[in-house]
Scaffold this motif. Structure first.
Motif: not given
Length: 149
Positions: A22-24, A28-29, A48-51, A73-76
């Motif tokens: 969950d990007p939300q 932040p973490a 806010v997230v988009q694609a 591929h490593h995450g955000w």
């Protein structure tokens, strides 16, 4: 009894995995882990997230701005930090987002920030310039040590 424990363990793992995706929560973490200090709490909101792209507002120790995040591929990962320029779909397109995603992300950011007070918006806007943060950048991060995320 073993079956019940196995089912509960499976449900626990599934809930952790979905929370980790969950990007939300993840964004932040991650930013807090990198930039928050005991004497300088970091407020991350909105997200806010988009694609595979996200824009995040941040405030810390009287400073603020927005971060453009990219899912790899490593995450955000934090791609760049800026101020009001990240509210503009045209700017987002120039940064590599497809036109539809740039427009959608800018619209989501506008809607999310509509609920913020003027002092928070002023902090988001106060970040001067643009600082590239990813390793593919041109090294433009110099001279902005005091900004935070």
């Amino acid at each position: 009894m073993k079956t019940i424990i196995a089912i509960l363990a499976g449900l626990l793992l599934a809930s952790v995995a979905s929370a980790d995706d969950d990007p939300q929560q993840v964004i932040p973490a991650g930013l807090k882990m990198m930039f928050e200090r005991p004497d300088k709490p970091l407020d991350i909101n909105p997200v806010v997230v988009q694609a595979g792209w996200a824009i995040v507002g941040w405030r810390q120790d009287g400073r603020g701005g927005r971060v453009l995040m990219k899912k790899t591929h490593h995450g955000w990962s934090a791609y760049l930090c800026s101020g009001d320029s990240l509210k503009d779909a045209g700017t987002l397109e120039k940064l590599g987002l497809p036109a539809d995603d740039a427009a959608a992300l800018a619209g989501k950011l506008e809607n999310a920030e509509a609920g913020f007070d003027s002092s928070a918006l002023a902090l988001f806007s106060s970040f001067e310039g643009t600082v590239m943060l990813n390793e593919a950048s041109t090294g433009a991060a110099g001279g902005h040590e005091g900004h935070g995320p």
